[in-house]
Design a protein around this motif. Structure first.
Motif, PDB file in Angstrom:
ATOM      1  N   ARG A 151       0.829  -1.166   0.005  1.00 48.83           N
ATOM      2  CA  ARG A 151      -0.010   0.010  -0.202  1.00 48.83           C
ATOM      3  C   ARG A 151       1.025   1.211   0.168  1.00 48.83           C
ATOM      4  N   VAL A 330     -12.185   3.418  -1.904  1.00 46.74           N
ATOM      5  CA  VAL A 330     -12.075   2.438  -0.721  1.00 46.74           C
ATOM      6  C   VAL A 330     -13.373   1.288  -1.013  1.00 46.74           C
ATOM      7  N   ARG A 331     -13.170   0.158  -0.426  1.00 50.25           N
ATOM      8  CA  ARG A 331     -13.980  -0.908  -0.402  1.00 50.25           C
ATOM      9  C   ARG A 331     -14.302  -1.271   1.190  1.00 50.25           C
ATOM     10  N   ILE A 332     -15.668  -1.008   1.316  1.00 54.12           N
ATOM     11  CA  ILE A 332     -16.059  -1.064   2.606  1.00 54.12           C
ATOM     12  C   ILE A 332     -17.141  -1.776   3.057  1.00 54.12           C
ATOM     13  N   VAL A 338     -12.729  -1.233   6.259  1.00 53.98           N
ATOM     14  CA  VAL A 338     -11.983  -1.050   5.038  1.00 53.98           C
ATOM     15  C   VAL A 338     -11.338  -2.192   4.670  1.00 53.98           C
ATOM     16  N   LYS A 340     -10.066  -2.673   1.408  1.00 66.06           N
ATOM     17  CA  LYS A 340      -9.296  -2.228   0.275  1.00 66.06           C
ATOM     18  C   LYS A 340      -9.195  -0.600   0.104  1.00 66.06           C
ATOM     19  N   ARG A 341      -8.132  -0.310   0.016  1.00 69.89           N
ATOM     20  CA  ARG A 341      -8.042   1.559   0.146  1.00 69.89           C
ATOM     21  C   ARG A 341      -6.961   1.953  -0.749  1.00 69.89           C
ATOM     22  N   ASP A 343      -5.544   5.642  -1.027  1.00 69.72           N
ATOM     23  CA  ASP A 343      -5.570   7.060  -0.586  1.00 69.72           C
ATOM     24  C   ASP A 343      -5.450   8.042  -1.423  1.00 69.72           C
ATOM     25  N   TYR A 347      -7.222  11.686   0.496  1.00 73.06           N
ATOM     26  CA  TYR A 347      -8.174  10.804   1.387  1.00 73.06           C
ATOM     27  C   TYR A 347      -8.385  11.554   2.759  1.00 73.06           C
ATOM     28  N   ARG A 351      -5.644   6.902   8.057  1.00 70.02           N
ATOM     29  CA  ARG A 351      -5.147   5.588   7.132  1.00 70.02           C
ATOM     30  C   ARG A 351      -4.987   4.726   7.993  1.00 70.02           C
ATOM     31  N   THR A 355     -13.641   4.279   8.768  1.00 67.64           N
ATOM     32  CA  THR A 355     -14.274   5.502   8.290  1.00 67.64           C
ATOM     33  C   THR A 355     -15.154   6.176   9.360  1.00 67.64           C
TER      34      THR A 355
END
Length: 471
Positions: A151, A330-332, A338, A340-341, A343, A347, A351, A355
């Motif tokens: 990441r 993001v995948r939430i 979260v 997957k993210r 930034d 963002y 981090r 959220t």
């Protein structure tokens, strides 16, 4: 250039980082820029401001984007550093915000080092649980988790790998644009050039796997459960793994993975990147996105991709001279976790946490529904976010959501923002994450802020479940 000539720019740390990335010493860079080494030294030490003339010389000599170079990284870096320094281990020191800002702006290397140490500390804190779960056996855990390392690597690259993009674009130029014809072309190319066949198989044959490459029979087996977008991506992945292996390996080497797991993750991630770049070639995709004003369902249908593949690609449009909107993604899930993210440049959330619960992305409950939302952060910055529900996975009870976001100033380029006046429209106020947010009257708060002491009284109940003392 008007926006950078009206104020003095002290960008010494950025200039120093650029010089080191280019592999130059001060004398060599000074010669190439036509200045004295002592003057360059003053610039790097922030003893002289960077003039507009010098910015133009840098842009012309080293092909850099002036807007990116002059954009302040202070806010994001300072926010990350403040989050780390709010940890219970050092919170009692009470480090002032101006000190955090000074370190983030003038000593980016120190900030990055602190960030790496913190991620390693977080992993070590989880280590006893991991050892207990595994029966205290197996190989020792890495000090930096591969996912965290990757990441960070992606963030440094702006999620853009120019050589891989260009190579994938070259392959795409030899194939059809229509997704159905492209799938047929990929199948034929795998067969003719690499002796590979593609076979659809029953789901029970693969036993929980959606794609498997049989190296002995040179056969790519795809589950019948894969939608058309998944089949297309799987074939593109296999082709890129064959035709771009050396290029991907060279890029992985440049990222300097710290361990074998990180190296394998990088290979897979970059091959995925290449597959997306083949299906959505940079120039054609960017032009389609701009022409359609980022109509997400239209782009998804035109290129034959899934929502998640589309969102990933939109975050990677960072080619010099042909940049797209700087999206974050993001995948939430419904619990606010979260998974997957990316930034991006702006963002607005923490981090190292989840959220804000006030960001209601799950109001998007249909895969074809794009939910726009205007949010405003504690420092009064406004962002437009676009949420799309993902199809429910087999056996899953909860539904995940993909959310794209960008600064509100880009809203005019996005069709889903039509009707939203980003200046006058009421925005949903959000915080970074509950344990860092200092908004006092938030009824949605799940945790008190770690930076403040609780202020509880038996004779009253506040709107917020965790009242805390003022500074």
């Amino acid at each position: 250039m008007a926006d950078v000539t009206d104020r003095k720019l002290y960008l010494g740390p950025k200039l120093r980082v650029l010089r080191r990335e280019l592999g130059l010493n001060q004398t060599r860079m000074a010669e190439e820029l036509g200045v004295s080494p002592s003057y360059l030294n003053h610039l790097e030490r922030n003893q002289r401001p960077l003039t507009a003339q010098m910015l133009l010389r840098l842009a012309n000599t080293y092909d850099i984007d002036i807007r990116d170079f002059t954009a302040s990284s202070q806010d994001g870096a300072a926010s990350d550093l403040a989050e780390i320094l709010s940890d219970a281990l050092v919170r009692d020191i009470g480090i002032a915000r101006d000190e955090v800002l000074e370190v983030a702006e003038n000593y980016p290397g120190v900030s990055e080092a602190i960030g790496r140490f913190y991620r390693a500390l977080a992993d070590l804190r989880r280590l006893p649980e991991q050892m207990q779960a595994s029966g205290r056996g197996g190989a020792p855990a890495p000090l930096v988790a591969p996912v965290d390392w990757w990441r960070e690597t992606v963030a440094k690259a702006g999620n853009h790998f120019a050589e891989i993009d260009a190579a994938a674009e070259g392959i795409a130029a030899e194939l059809e644009e229509d997704p159905a014809l492209l799938q047929a072309g990929l199948r034929a190319r795998l067969k003719e050039r690499h002796g590979m066949t593609v076979q659809m198989v029953r789901a029970d044959v693969l036993a929980g796997t959606v794609r498997h490459y049989d190296m002995h029979r040179r056969r790519l087996m795809l589950s019948e459960r894969l939608p058309a977008s998944g089949r297309l991506f799987a074939m593109a992945y296999q082709l890129c793994a064959q035709e771009m292996a050396d290029l991907i390996a060279a890029q992985v080497t440049r990222t300097a993975p710290p361990d074998e797991d990180s190296r394998r993750l990088a290979v897979i991630a970059l091959t995925n990147y290449a597959a997306a770049a083949l299906i959505m070639p940079y120039d054609r995709f960017r032009q389609a996105a701009e022409a359609s004003r980022h109509d997400l369902p239209l782009l998804r249908a035109r290129f034959g991709v899934s929502t998640e593949q589309l969102a990933h690609r939109l975050t990677s449009l960072n080619r010099t001279g042909a940049r797209g909107i700087p999206f974050f993604m993001v995948r939430i899930d419904r619990a606010g976790i979260v998974s997957k993210r990316f930034d991006g440049e702006a963002y607005p959330f923490a981090r190292y946490g989840g959220t804000c619960p006030r960001w209601d992305v799950h109001a998007a409950d249909a895969p074809d529904m794009v939910l726009p939302q205007l949010i405003e952060t504690l420092d009064e910055r406004r962002f437009l976010t676009l949420a799309i529900a993902l199809p429910r996975a087999d056996g899953a009870r909860g539904r995940q959501v993909i959310a794209l976001g960008c600064e509100a100033k880009h809203a005019g380029r996005i069709i889903h923002a039509d009707g939203i006046d980003t200046e006058r429209y009421d925005a949903v106020t959000v915080g970074p994450t509950c344990h860092l947010c200092e908004r006092r009257d938030c009824p949605d708060r799940a945790l008190p802020p770690v930076t403040r002491a609780l202020d509880l009284h038996s004779y009253e109940r506040t709107a917020s479940p965790f009242p805390f003392r003022r500074v």
